[in-house]
Design an enzyme around this catalytic site. Structure first.
Site, PDB file in Angstrom:
ATOM      1  N   LEU A 172      20.713 -21.229 -54.113  1.00 51.19           N
ATOM      2  CA  LEU A 172      20.453 -19.892 -54.659  1.00 51.19           C
ATOM      3  C   LEU A 172      19.641 -19.079 -53.661  1.00 51.19           C
ATOM      4  CD1 LEU A 172      19.289 -21.085 -58.181  1.00 51.19           C
ATOM      5  CD2 LEU A 172      21.482 -19.995 -57.630  1.00 51.19           C
ATOM      6  N   ASP A 222      19.880 -27.046 -53.449  1.00 48.66           N
ATOM      7  CA  ASP A 222      18.476 -26.623 -53.426  1.00 48.66           C
ATOM      8  C   ASP A 222      17.498 -27.788 -53.608  1.00 48.66           C
ATOM      9  OD1 ASP A 222      18.324 -23.786 -53.011  1.00 48.66           O
ATOM     10  OD2 ASP A 222      19.157 -23.467 -55.019  1.00 48.66           O
ATOM     11  N   ASP A 268       9.806 -27.867 -57.284  1.00 49.45           N
ATOM     12  CA  ASP A 268      10.192 -27.321 -58.584  1.00 49.45           C
ATOM     13  C   ASP A 268      10.466 -28.384 -59.639  1.00 49.45           C
ATOM     14  OD1 ASP A 268       9.953 -24.641 -57.788  1.00 49.45           O
ATOM     15  OD2 ASP A 268      11.829 -24.824 -56.672  1.00 49.45           O
ATOM     16  N   HIS A 292       9.003 -17.073 -57.827  1.00 49.78           N
ATOM     17  CA  HIS A 292       8.049 -17.932 -58.535  1.00 49.78           C
ATOM     18  C   HIS A 292       6.643 -17.336 -58.433  1.00 49.78           C
ATOM     19  CE1 HIS A 292      10.995 -21.385 -57.669  1.00 49.78           C
ATOM     20  NE2 HIS A 292      10.876 -21.346 -58.976  1.00 49.78           N
ATOM     21  N   CYS A 317       7.188 -25.140 -51.388  1.00 48.01           N
ATOM     22  CA  CYS A 317       8.387 -25.636 -52.105  1.00 48.01           C
ATOM     23  C   CYS A 317       8.900 -26.965 -51.598  1.00 48.01           C
ATOM     24  CB  CYS A 317       9.527 -24.645 -51.980  1.00 48.01           C
ATOM     25  SG  CYS A 317       9.067 -22.942 -51.905  1.00 48.01           S
TER      26      CYS A 317
END
Ligand code: CIR
Length: 253
Positions: free
Chosen positions: A18, A61, A67, A161, A248
């Site tokens: 994404l 991803d 996440d 985020h 991340c």
């Protein structure tokens, strides 16, 4: 002190992940791998032992491991990621974290992305975003409370985020984009407010006494130098093209 980090190698199909970023150059796999390697070596040099997982071909991803879980000294909370194409990544993280912590889970209809969860000492700020909903935040909050933490929610009106825009840099200080400078929920903290042109540098990562920041943000660096941490700049051009950054790519604990 963090002693562990979990990361996952990017897969060759990472560019199918994404993204809302329009970049002149398409994302490059070889370059991403090089930057990812340097990132891992840097975490090692900050004293962390790395558990490196293999790519998940069905989840482009998945190297954005942050996440999929929120880890505290007592518990690992496996999230329920808010993006359809990322649901399922968490099931691959649960057995890994079970080797380190007792496992709890965010259950449907709650959704949480770890990128929305910022730990500040004993307190957790949980961003309500397109990925993290109220039900998920409430579940996460209850679990955190059960192991002695406090928590609060923050509306994330801008950015992907919460941690795309706000991170903790020690000494009760948050590094924030202009969108969060006057945010009611953050009023108790000191703030370093980023210049608009340097907003991406909000995704700066404090690892023990080291501050990892993306390269190319001289004004922000100057402001952070005052805090006295060892600052390490890392190239993040390829993850940036996929809406990602330094926080991340690992789960630290
Ligand atoms: C996504 O949209 O989910 C990924 N392309 C980027 C996730 C970045 N993760 C993070 O900020 N914690």
């Amino acid at each position: 002190m963090f002693t562990q980090a979990i990361a996952r190698k990017p897969g060759k199909n990472f560019a199918q992940g994404l993204t809302s970023t329009v970049s002149a150059e398409p994302p490059q796999f070889e370059l991403l791998c090089k930057q990812h390697n340097t990132y891992l070596e840097t975490l090692k040099s900050c004293g962390l032992e790395i558990t490196l997982l293999d790519p998940l071909p069905d989840y482009p991803d998945a190297y954005f491991v942050e996440d999929t879980a929120v880890v505290t000294p007592d518990v690992a909370i496996i999230t329920n990621p808010g993006a359809k194409t990322r649901k399922g990544e968490e099931d691959f993280m649960a057995p890994v974290l079970a080797g380190f912590r007792k496992i709890e889970r965010i259950l449907v209809s709650g959704t949480v992305d770890g990128g929305d969860v910022l730990q500040v000492g004993n307190h957790f700020l949980i961003g309500l975003s397109e990925r993290t909903n109220k039900a998920g935040a409430a579940q996460l909050g209850r679990i955190l409370e059960s192991v002695g933490h406090t928590w609060a929610t923050v509306e994330v009106g801008a950015g992907l985020h919460f941690k795309s825009s706000v991170n903790y840099v020690g000494q009760n200080t948050l590094l924030v984009t202009a969108d969060f400078a006057e945010h009611e929920a953050l009023s108790e903290f000191n703030k370093i407010v980023l210049e608009k042109a340097e907003a991406y540098a909000a995704n700066t990562l404090l690892v023990n006494e080291h501050l990892l920041m993306p390269t190319g943000f001289a004004d922000t660096r100057k402001q952070l130098e005052v805090l006295g941490f060892d600052i390490i700049e890392l190239e993040t051009s390829e993850v940036r093209k996929m809406d990602g950054g330094l926080t991340c790519m690992s789960i630290r604990f």
